[in-house]
Design a protein around this motif. Structure first.
Motif, PDB file in Angstrom:
ATOM      1  N   PHE A 254     152.193 -31.530  90.780  1.00 54.27           N
ATOM      2  CA  PHE A 254     151.021 -31.658  89.902  1.00 54.27           C
ATOM      3  C   PHE A 254     149.799 -31.011  90.562  1.00 54.27           C
ATOM      4  CE2 PHE A 254     147.259 -34.068  88.444  1.00 54.27           C
ATOM      5  CZ  PHE A 254     147.281 -33.691  87.113  1.00 54.27           C
ATOM      6  N   ALA A 255     149.627 -31.285  91.863  1.00 55.17           N
ATOM      7  CA  ALA A 255     148.472 -30.719  92.584  1.00 55.17           C
ATOM      8  C   ALA A 255     148.520 -29.190  92.554  1.00 55.17           C
ATOM      9  CB  ALA A 255     148.453 -31.224  94.026  1.00 55.17           C
ATOM     10  N   THR A 256     149.703 -28.642  92.758  1.00 58.75           N
ATOM     11  CA  THR A 256     149.839 -27.177  92.746  1.00 58.75           C
ATOM     12  C   THR A 256     149.436 -26.641  91.371  1.00 58.75           C
ATOM     13  OG1 THR A 256     151.642 -27.392  94.330  1.00 58.75           O
ATOM     14  CG2 THR A 256     151.464 -25.278  93.181  1.00 58.75           C
ATOM     15  N   ARG A 257     149.915 -27.325  90.335  1.00 59.17           N
ATOM     16  CA  ARG A 257     149.587 -26.893  88.964  1.00 59.17           C
ATOM     17  C   ARG A 257     148.078 -26.939  88.713  1.00 59.17           C
ATOM     18  NH1 ARG A 257     151.596 -30.333  84.678  1.00 59.17           N
ATOM     19  NH2 ARG A 257     152.740 -31.228  86.367  1.00 59.17           N
ATOM     20  N   MET A 258     147.419 -27.922  89.294  1.00 59.93           N
ATOM     21  CA  MET A 258     145.982 -28.081  89.052  1.00 59.93           C
ATOM     22  C   MET A 258     145.145 -27.322  90.072  1.00 59.93           C
ATOM     23  SD  MET A 258     146.330 -29.838  86.434  1.00 59.93           S
ATOM     24  CE  MET A 258     144.647 -30.138  85.939  1.00 59.93           C
ATOM     25  N   ASN A 259     145.810 -26.542  90.917  1.00 53.84           N
ATOM     26  CA  ASN A 259     145.093 -25.775  91.941  1.00 53.84           C
ATOM     27  C   ASN A 259     144.284 -26.697  92.864  1.00 53.84           C
ATOM     28  OD1 ASN A 259     144.367 -23.474  93.263  1.00 53.84           O
ATOM     29  ND2 ASN A 259     142.577 -23.074  91.959  1.00 53.84           N
ATOM     30  N   ALA A 260     144.908 -27.798  93.228  1.00 61.04           N
ATOM     31  CA  ALA A 260     144.251 -28.773  94.110  1.00 61.04           C
ATOM     32  C   ALA A 260     145.072 -28.918  95.394  1.00 61.04           C
ATOM     33  CB  ALA A 260     144.163 -30.124  93.405  1.00 61.04           C
ATOM     34  N   LEU A 261     144.401 -29.348  96.456  1.00 62.60           N
ATOM     35  CA  LEU A 261     145.113 -29.703  97.680  1.00 62.60           C
ATOM     36  C   LEU A 261     145.816 -31.044  97.437  1.00 62.60           C
ATOM     37  CD1 LEU A 261     142.111 -28.939 100.039  1.00 62.60           C
ATOM     38  CD2 LEU A 261     144.169 -27.519  99.802  1.00 62.60           C
ATOM     39  N   PHE A 262     146.734 -31.375  98.327  1.00 60.35           N
ATOM     40  CA  PHE A 262     147.478 -32.632  98.134  1.00 60.35           C
ATOM     41  C   PHE A 262     147.819 -33.262  99.467  1.00 60.35           C
ATOM     42  CE2 PHE A 262     151.615 -34.848  97.820  1.00 60.35           C
ATOM     43  CZ  PHE A 262     151.254 -35.846  96.917  1.00 60.35           C
ATOM     44  N   VAL A 263     147.664 -34.571  99.533  1.00 69.64           N
ATOM     45  CA  VAL A 263     148.132 -35.292 100.710  1.00 69.64           C
ATOM     46  C   VAL A 263     148.476 -36.729 100.294  1.00 69.64           C
ATOM     47  CG1 VAL A 263     145.859 -36.113 101.523  1.00 69.64           C
ATOM     48  CG2 VAL A 263     147.635 -35.670 103.182  1.00 69.64           C
ATOM     49  N   GLU A 264     149.483 -37.287 100.935  1.00 66.31           N
ATOM     50  CA  GLU A 264     149.732 -38.718 100.755  1.00 66.31           C
ATOM     51  C   GLU A 264     149.106 -39.442 101.947  1.00 66.31           C
ATOM     52  OE1 GLU A 264     153.579 -39.327  97.912  1.00 66.31           O
ATOM     53  OE2 GLU A 264     153.884 -39.643 100.059  1.00 66.31           O
ATOM     54  N   ALA A 265     148.602 -40.640 101.676  1.00 68.25           N
ATOM     55  CA  ALA A 265     147.834 -41.337 102.709  1.00 68.25           C
ATOM     56  C   ALA A 265     147.995 -42.844 102.564  1.00 68.25           C
ATOM     57  CB  ALA A 265     146.353 -40.976 102.575  1.00 68.25           C
ATOM     58  N   SER A 266     147.484 -43.541 103.545  1.00 69.56           N
ATOM     59  CA  SER A 266     147.383 -44.996 103.443  1.00 69.56           C
ATOM     60  C   SER A 266     146.094 -45.433 104.123  1.00 69.56           C
ATOM     61  CB  SER A 266     148.572 -45.674 104.128  1.00 69.56           C
ATOM     62  OG  SER A 266     148.301 -47.052 104.310  1.00 69.56           O
ATOM     63  N   ALA A 267     145.214 -46.028 103.346  1.00 68.13           N
ATOM     64  CA  ALA A 267     143.993 -46.580 103.945  1.00 68.13           C
ATOM     65  C   ALA A 267     144.366 -47.723 104.875  1.00 68.13           C
ATOM     66  CB  ALA A 267     143.058 -47.066 102.850  1.00 68.13           C
ATOM     67  N   LYS A 268     145.500 -48.362 104.599  1.00 64.03           N
ATOM     68  CA  LYS A 268     145.915 -49.521 105.396  1.00 64.03           C
ATOM     69  C   LYS A 268     146.378 -49.097 106.795  1.00 64.03           C
ATOM     70  CE  LYS A 268     148.775 -53.646 105.082  1.00 64.03           C
ATOM     71  NZ  LYS A 268     149.642 -54.436 104.203  1.00 64.03           N
ATOM     72  N   THR A 269     147.239 -48.098 106.851  1.00 61.17           N
ATOM     73  CA  THR A 269     147.773 -47.701 108.161  1.00 61.17           C
ATOM     74  C   THR A 269     147.013 -46.519 108.748  1.00 61.17           C
ATOM     75  OG1 THR A 269     149.312 -46.080 107.237  1.00 61.17           O
ATOM     76  CG2 THR A 269     150.105 -48.356 107.412  1.00 61.17           C
ATOM     77  N   ALA A 270     146.151 -45.915 107.973  1.00 58.58           N
ATOM     78  CA  ALA A 270     145.327 -44.755 108.361  1.00 58.58           C
ATOM     79  C   ALA A 270     146.081 -43.430 108.283  1.00 58.58           C
ATOM     80  CB  ALA A 270     144.721 -44.919 109.766  1.00 58.58           C
ATOM     81  N   VAL A 271     147.355 -43.487 107.958  1.00 58.41           N
ATOM     82  CA  VAL A 271     148.100 -42.231 107.907  1.00 58.41           C
ATOM     83  C   VAL A 271     147.512 -41.318 106.813  1.00 58.41           C
ATOM     84  CG1 VAL A 271     149.917 -42.932 106.260  1.00 58.41           C
ATOM     85  CG2 VAL A 271     150.461 -41.298 108.039  1.00 58.41           C
ATOM     86  N   GLY A 272     147.311 -40.068 107.159  1.00 59.27           N
ATOM     87  CA  GLY A 272     146.862 -39.066 106.192  1.00 59.27           C
ATOM     88  C   GLY A 272     145.382 -39.101 105.838  1.00 59.27           C
TER      89      GLY A 272
END
Ligand code: GDP
Length: 227
Positions: free
Chosen positions: A148-166
């Motif tokens: 979806f991000a690629t289609r919308m010309n957006a960057l993409f990352v998965e993250a967790s505010a809880k564990t700080a990953v990403g």
């Protein structure tokens, strides 16, 4: 004289305004707290929406000093009252969904439609799939988010505010892309000087209460929350 001006230019930080948007409870405030304060409020201590509204954060990106002002909706989205002034002057938009909540992902096209109304297409967008620590209840595959991000010309990352990953990665990626697009921040500087520095946030001078809930920014001067 021009030498001194050059020096001034080199020392002045680049002002960058970022916005967090997305459905209620996807973790926008939590991501902001994690990034700017390295803080996590345990679920039982945070209400459904924490409601942080504004943070200033300094960072070095690609050899430049960057002064980030990062705005959170502070729950405005629950009432569908995000005003055009919230978007004004933004160079980067962080669109957040919850990987364990398909509805929040399915709402992204609606958020993009709103962006089309309010910000120029040059503004950098990043989609953040938050709460990746809840792998056991994931409803949106990473491949779907990425596609979806690629289609919308957006960057993409998965993250967790809880564990700080990403989390650092998400903010850094969007700022790097902004720095790679000088017309975004150079024109922001021009806008700021034209308006005598009273712009909506890029200068980092604004107080949280100046989020324009009522189209009357002067009324919010005391910093009180209009919500
Ligand atoms: P906002 O309404 O989008 O600003 O969402 P909040 O930051 O207020 O978070 C809503 C709820 O989701 C709170 O109970 C948070 O503790 C929780 N939350 C936020 N981020 C995460 C995350 O990364 N993992 C988990 N498990 N919960 C999160």
């Amino acid at each position: 004289m021009s030498n001194a001006q050059d020096k001034d230019k080199a020392a002045a930080p680049v002002n960058v305004k970022l916005l967090l948007i997305g459905n209620s409870s996807v973790g926008k405030s939590s991501l902001l707290l994690r990034f700017s304060d390295e803080q996590w409020l345990p679920e039982d201590e945070s209400s459904a929406t924490i409601g942080v509204d504004f943070r200033v954060h300094k960072m070095d990106v690609k050899g430049k000093k960057v002064k980030l002002s990062i705005w959170d909706t502070a729950g405005q989205e629950r009432f569908r009252t995000i005003t055009s002034s919230y978007y004004r002057g933004a160079q980067g938009i962080i669109l957040v969904y919850d990987v364990a909540n398909r509805e929040s992902f399915d709402a992204l096209p609606k958020w993009f439609a709103e962006l089309e109304t309010y910000v120029s297409s040059a503004v950098v967008k990043i989609i953040v799939g938050n709460k990746v620590d809840k792998e056991y209840s994931r409803q949106v595959p990473v491949s779907e988010g990425q596609a979806f991000a690629t289609r919308m010309n957006a960057l993409f990352v998965e993250a967790s505010a809880k564990t700080a990953v990403g989390v650092q990665e998400a903010f850094r990626d969007v700022v790097e892309r902004i720095i790679d697009t000088p017309e975004l921040w150079q024109s922001a500087g021009a806008r700021k000087s034209r308006s005598g520095g009273a712009g909506a946030g890029a200068g980092g001078q604004d107080m949280p209460g100046s989020i324009d809930l009522r189209q009357e920014p002067e009324e919010a001067e005391g910093g009180g929350c209009g919500c």
